[in-house]
Each structure stands twice: as structure tokens, then as C-alpha cells.
Write a protein that holds these residues in place. Structure first.
Motif, PDB file in Angstrom:
ATOM      1  N   TRP A  96      -4.198 -13.369   4.730  1.00  0.00           N
ATOM      2  CA  TRP A  96      -3.431 -12.144   4.957  1.00  0.00           C
ATOM      3  C   TRP A  96      -3.916 -11.377   6.176  1.00  0.00           C
ATOM      4  N   TYR A 151      -1.659 -10.316   9.296  1.00  0.00           N
ATOM      5  CA  TYR A 151      -1.371  -8.909   9.552  1.00  0.00           C
ATOM      6  C   TYR A 151      -1.782  -8.502  10.965  1.00  0.00           C
ATOM      7  N   HIS A 171       1.215  -8.284   1.784  1.00  0.00           N
ATOM      8  CA  HIS A 171       0.337  -7.557   0.868  1.00  0.00           C
ATOM      9  C   HIS A 171       1.147  -6.473   0.171  1.00  0.00           C
ATOM     10  N   GLU A 174       0.485  -3.616  -1.023  1.00  0.00           N
ATOM     11  CA  GLU A 174       0.213  -2.227  -0.658  1.00  0.00           C
ATOM     12  C   GLU A 174       0.948  -1.803   0.612  1.00  0.00           C
ATOM     13  N   THR A 175       1.424  -2.766   1.400  1.00  0.00           N
ATOM     14  CA  THR A 175       2.076  -2.438   2.663  1.00  0.00           C
ATOM     15  C   THR A 175       3.378  -1.679   2.439  1.00  0.00           C
ATOM     16  N   ARG A 187      -6.948   2.615   1.298  1.00  0.00           N
ATOM     17  CA  ARG A 187      -6.540   1.557   2.227  1.00  0.00           C
ATOM     18  C   ARG A 187      -5.164   1.825   2.848  1.00  0.00           C
ATOM     19  N   THR A 188      -4.522   2.906   2.457  1.00  0.00           N
ATOM     20  CA  THR A 188      -3.181   3.187   2.955  1.00  0.00           C
ATOM     21  C   THR A 188      -3.104   3.221   4.483  1.00  0.00           C
ATOM     22  N   HIS A 240      -2.657  -0.180   6.035  1.00  0.00           N
ATOM     23  CA  HIS A 240      -1.333  -0.769   5.875  1.00  0.00           C
ATOM     24  C   HIS A 240      -0.256  -0.016   6.662  1.00  0.00           C
ATOM     25  N   THR A 280      -9.050   3.317   9.249  1.00  0.00           N
ATOM     26  CA  THR A 280      -9.312   1.937   8.849  1.00  0.00           C
ATOM     27  C   THR A 280     -10.757   1.556   9.126  1.00  0.00           C
TER      28      THR A 280
END
Length: 247
Positions: free
Chosen positions: A101, A105, A177, A179-180, A213-214, A217, A244
Motif C-alpha cells: 500500500w 500511495y 486503504h 482510511e483514505t 493518521r488522517t 491519507h 505525517t
């Protein structure tokens, strides 16, 4: 039954959208139904919109979790059978399947748009370096997640609230993912976001302190907007990259 027809400018965009909607709708009827599509245009059922409510937002989260749980073959995998372009808005993006992933990404989502924004002078040189550092950090993080069936362009305008419940439209569907999608809903002001999350978590449990983690993403949609909407989004992209790096 009322219908809605649009004619995108981008080559084969109508067919790409139809492929994505069909794939998502295989998992949930909370996705607009495609009636026809060809090289020029796509026709779907028209959604009669009503004001959103907390209950409808919870149902939107629940249905999104169901769609994600339907899975994908790999990260970056397009809808089955679709070999044409993948678009986010008007911009084409790569969809090459991979089992990593982070690599998907960084290489297929964040950096191509960050470099394009930089070339357009919508992202400064120090800003680009910060984004690159954040991407290296993402590559070094341990991410253990199965590929989810993503909407892929889930800003607030692509989540409609109809008379029969929430309806997703206009995807950039691919394997990614989970959460994206949630991060993009938060970025662009989806109504009753806490209720959406509550509905989602009632179906799927996310690992650890996932809200931290937002920003990671959000790097992709912010990079896209830095390219297409100007340097103001370049500043937001750098802030997300800095967040990040603190993960």
C-alpha cells in the motif's frame, strides 16, 4: 424514474465512471445506479436530494464500511474488467496493482500530483521537500491492511442524501486503504462527520489511534487540489505532510 446524464470532456471518463459505480454497487445499493454509458456520456438514476440528518450520515458510514469490506484484488487495482484510464475529477491517475500500500500511495497517488503542482508553481521547493520527506516516512511505516474497495474521490459533493438514504456518486474507484475515503470526507466538510464515523465503526473496526493518521491519507487529495486549485492548497499539503512526519 428520473434520470441524470452528463458528458465528461476527458477521454473514456464516462466509461471509467460507469465501471467504478458498477463495482461499488455490487457491494451496496447506496451507490447510484448506472443506466447506460458510452465513450461520450453516462446516464444514472437521478437522486432526489433532501437535507442530511445524523441518522442518514450514520447509514452512509455503515454502507461505506460494507463497500470497503467487499475488498479488492490489490492496492491500485481498477474495477474488474476495466483497462482504461482512472480519473480523479478531471485528472488522470495511475492504477497499477501492487501488494504494497505505501508504495502504491506514494508512487501512484501523492508524488505525481505533488511534482505537477511544483512545476505549476503551486508548491514551493521547501514544500516539495517536506512532501517527499513525508512520503519516505510513509514508506518506512508498518502498514498492515487488506485492500479495500474504495470510492477514491469521496469529498462531500460525491455523497448525496436522497429520499431513500445516502447515495455515492462519481468515484475514482480502486483498491486502497479504507482510511483514505474517511480522510477525504473529513477534509472537504462532509455533514455530520462524527455520525459517519460512528456508523462506519459499527461495521469495521480500524486499528489503533486511526484519526491521527488522517493527514497522511489527505496527502493525495491535497496534492491534486494543489495542482488544480492553486497554491493555497499547496500550503495545506505541506501542513498535512508535516503532520505525517509526526506520526
Amino acid at each position: 424514474m428520473e434520470t441524470f446524464t452528463k458528458t465528461p470532456r476527458e477521454p473514456r471518463s464516462a466509461l471509467a465512471e460507469a465501471a467504478g459505480l458498477t463495482w461499488l454497487r455490487q457491494a451496496s445499493t447506496a451507490v447510484v445506479e448506472v443506466l447506460s454509458a458510452d465513450e461520450r456520456q453516462i446516464t444514472t438514476v437521478r437522486v432526489e436530494e433532501v437535507p442530511p440528518t445524523p441518522a442518514a450520515a450514520r447509514e452512509a458510514g455503515r454502507q461505506l464500511a460494507i463497500i470497503h469490506s467487499a475488498g479488492a484484488d490489490s492496492f491500485g487495482s481498477p474495477p474488474p474488467g476495466w483497462t482504461g484510464p482512472n480519473y480523479i475529477g478531471t485528472r488522470q491517475q495511475e492504477c497499477t496493482p501492487t501488494d504494497n500500500w505505501a508504495r502504491f500511495y506514494v508512487d501512484q497517488r501523492v508524488l505525481p500530483f505533488a511534482f505537477a503542482a511544483y512545476r505549476r508553481h503551486h508548491l514551493s521547493t521547501p514544500g516539495l521537500h517536506t512532501v517527499q520527506a513525508a512520503c519516505e516516512h510513509v514508506l518506512n511505516m508498518a502498514v498492515d491492511v487488506e485492500p479495500a474497495r474504495l470510492h477514491g474521490d469521496l469529498w462531500a459533493g460525491n455523497l448525496l442524501f436522497g429520499t431513500e438514504g445516502p447515495v455515492l456518486i462519481d468515484p475514482a474507484a480502486h483498491g486502497g486503504h479504507p482510511e483514505t475515503d474517511l480522510a477525504m470526507l473529513a477534509l472537504f466538510g462532509a455533514p455530520f462527520i462524527e455520525e459517519i464515523r460512528r456508523g462506519y465503526l459499527g461495521v469495521v473496526k480500524l486499528e489503533g489511534d486511526w484519526l491521527r493518521r488522517t493527514p497522511m491519507h489527505q496527502l493525495h487529495p491535497l496534492a491534486v487540489h494543489a495542482l488544480t486549485h492553486g497554491p493555497g492548497y499547496g500550503v495545506q499539503l505541506v501542513r498535512a505532510a508535516e503532520a505525517t512526519l509526526r506520526l
